[in-house]
Design an enzyme around this catalytic site. Structure first.
Site, PDB file in Angstrom:
ATOM      1  N   GLU A  38       0.949  -1.102  -0.471  1.00 19.27           N
ATOM      2  CA  GLU A  38       0.015  -0.055   0.058  1.00 19.27           C
ATOM      3  C   GLU A  38       1.028   0.901   0.203  1.00 19.27           C
ATOM      4  O   GLU A  38       0.363   2.348  -0.820  1.00 19.27           O
ATOM      5  CB  GLU A  38      -0.874  -0.003   1.428  1.00 19.27           C
ATOM      6  CG  GLU A  38      -1.825  -1.245   1.142  1.00 19.27           C
ATOM      7  CD  GLU A  38      -3.584  -0.869   0.240  1.00 19.27           C
ATOM      8  OE1 GLU A  38      -2.654   0.299  -1.146  1.00 19.27           O
ATOM      9  OE2 GLU A  38      -3.200  -1.907  -0.489  1.00 19.27           O
ATOM     10  N   TYR A 121      -6.463   6.499   3.918  1.00 18.11           N
ATOM     11  CA  TYR A 121      -6.578   5.679   2.889  1.00 18.11           C
ATOM     12  C   TYR A 121      -6.091   4.292   2.988  1.00 18.11           C
ATOM     13  O   TYR A 121      -6.479   3.342   2.712  1.00 18.11           O
ATOM     14  CB  TYR A 121      -5.826   5.859   0.979  1.00 18.11           C
ATOM     15  CG  TYR A 121      -6.184   5.040   0.639  1.00 18.11           C
ATOM     16  CD1 TYR A 121      -6.707   4.842   0.198  1.00 18.11           C
ATOM     17  CD2 TYR A 121      -4.558   3.868   0.860  1.00 18.11           C
ATOM     18  CE1 TYR A 121      -6.388   3.051  -0.538  1.00 18.11           C
ATOM     19  CE2 TYR A 121      -3.680   2.873  -0.363  1.00 18.11           C
ATOM     20  CZ  TYR A 121      -5.123   2.891  -1.492  1.00 18.11           C
ATOM     21  OH  TYR A 121      -5.610   0.973  -1.656  1.00 18.11           O
ATOM     22  N   ASP A 139      -9.859   6.412  -2.648  1.00 18.52           N
ATOM     23  CA  ASP A 139      -7.885   6.490  -3.404  1.00 18.52           C
ATOM     24  C   ASP A 139      -8.568   7.261  -4.769  1.00 18.52           C
ATOM     25  O   ASP A 139      -9.844   7.681  -5.041  1.00 18.52           O
ATOM     26  CB  ASP A 139      -7.404   5.224  -3.695  1.00 18.52           C
ATOM     27  CG  ASP A 139      -8.439   4.407  -4.186  1.00 18.52           C
ATOM     28  OD1 ASP A 139      -9.200   4.549  -5.241  1.00 18.52           O
ATOM     29  OD2 ASP A 139      -7.820   3.934  -5.551  1.00 18.52           O
TER      30      ASP A 139
END
Length: 354
Positions: A38, A121, A139
């Site tokens: 991520e 996020y 996102d």
DNA sequence: GACGCGTGGCA
DNA sequence: TTGCCAAGCGT
């Protein structure tokens, strides 16, 4: 509302089952690897981030390995990926987990959010994928999918827009499997509901997509434009002595490329000739440290290195040094240093450094 | 809340 | 060529 919640989640989950890519971080339950992926994928395409993911898990199989590594190694592995604060923060967070959390990866949204480099996020993504936390991700893909499907024209880069889309995303969240659902929406945005030329005629939502029905697909999402590009003039002084040594400086100031290495830099307010360069105070300071021979301009045509917010108009000046460079580095050691792409490109083109 | 932060791909 | 975009975050 244009689409019922249950309709949306069932269709998107079904689409994902048939269309998801087989990505390496989708074949693991290791929170460290999910987290790593991520961070790498922040503002970065899968194709660009993939080789870095492999490099990192090979060099650092566990958080402990990452935590105990020197920052120099982490930045070297990150070289070329950009947004280098991600690497520094990843390293800091790994050390925090190893020492302060006794190696135990955080399992709540709040504790995930407390990690350096982890915002709403990433905390939502890791929390949902690893622990099925009820946190919806928003996102760039999610903004696009939701703004089109529901015909929402609120600019996505405003406080109001961020709040509105987060609320909608949270409402739509499929609670049974939040990790898969979150990835499904993002994958749909990345692979089907694309920024340009989406194949709306074959879209699973073309019976209900507000943007499609009102022919506003190309107008959504709305994003306020901003930030003009700043021009800067870089003159790199590439020293070379008789013992095949050169000199690198680490960028310690705030701004671009923090903690990365580069040749001694003279920044000017315009393109300069060698005569003008030699009048520069910053150059004189370098000059006073060494016994320099004549300056040779390596590139007559400037290299324009383009960053998001800056254009770096760059010249490389080659200077032979009569004396031995103090604390110089061997040319053969150049590959050990993390450098910006601009510098790496030069090294690969300058014959003595190849 | 606005801005700074990389690099590369695409139309 | 140019501008936009890409699984955002920190300050």
């Amino acid at each position: 509302m244009a689409v019922q919640k249950e309709l949306f989640s069932s269709r998107i989950m079904s689409w994902y089952t048939s269309n998801k890519r087989d990505l390496p971080w989708r074949n693991t339950n290791d929170p460290f690897k999910i987290w790593l992926s991520e961070i790498i994928l922040q503002q970065t395409r899968v194709d660009q981030g993939m080789p870095y993911y492999y490099k990192f898990i090979e060099a650092f199989p566990t958080i402990k390995d990452l935590a105990s590594a020197p920052q120099e190694q982490v930045l070297k592995l990150w070289q070329g990926l950009g947004y280098y604060s991600r690497a520094r923060n990843l390293h800091i967070a790994a050390q925090f987990i190893a020492t302060e959390l006794d190696g135990e990866f955080p399992i709540t949204y709040k504790d995930l959010l407390a990690l350096k480099g982890v915002g709403d996020y990433t905390a939502s993504a890791v929390g949902s994928i690893c622990y099925n936390l009820p946190t919806a991700v928003v996102d760039g893909n999610v903004y696009r999918v939701l703004s089109r499907l529901f015909g929402i024209a609120t600019p996505i880069n405003t406080t109001e827009g961020i709040k509105e889309f987060k609320k909608l995303a949270q409402h739509l969240l499929f609670k049974k499997d939040t990790g898969t659902y979150n990835q499904a929406v993002m994958e749909f945005g990345a692979r089907f509901c694309t920024p340009a030329n989406p194949d709306c005629d074959h879209c699973i939502f073309n019976d209900s997509c507000v943007a499609y029905k009102t022919e506003r697909v190309s107008e959504l999402p709305v994003k306020l434009k901003k930030t003009k590009v700043r021009k800067r003039y870089f003159n790199y002084i590439v020293l070379l002595d008789s013992e095949l040594q050169t000199k690198l400086h680490q960028r310690t100031e705030k701004g671009i490329w923090q903690q990365l290495y580069q040749f001694p830099l003279v920044e000017t307010n315009k393109i300069v000739t060698s005569v003008e360069l030699m009048k520069d105070d910053c150059f004189k300071k370098i000059e006073s440290e060494y016994k320099l021979e004549e300056l040779i301009l390596f590139n007559e045509v400037p290299v324009i290195h383009k960053l998001s917010h800056q254009h770096l108009i760059t010249h490389f000046w080659i200077v032979s040094v009569k004396s031995t460079i103090e604390n110089g580095i061997k040319i053969s050691a150049l590959p050990d240093y993390a450098v910006p792409v601009l510098i790496e490109n030069f090294i690969s083109k300058f014959p003595p450094f190849k």
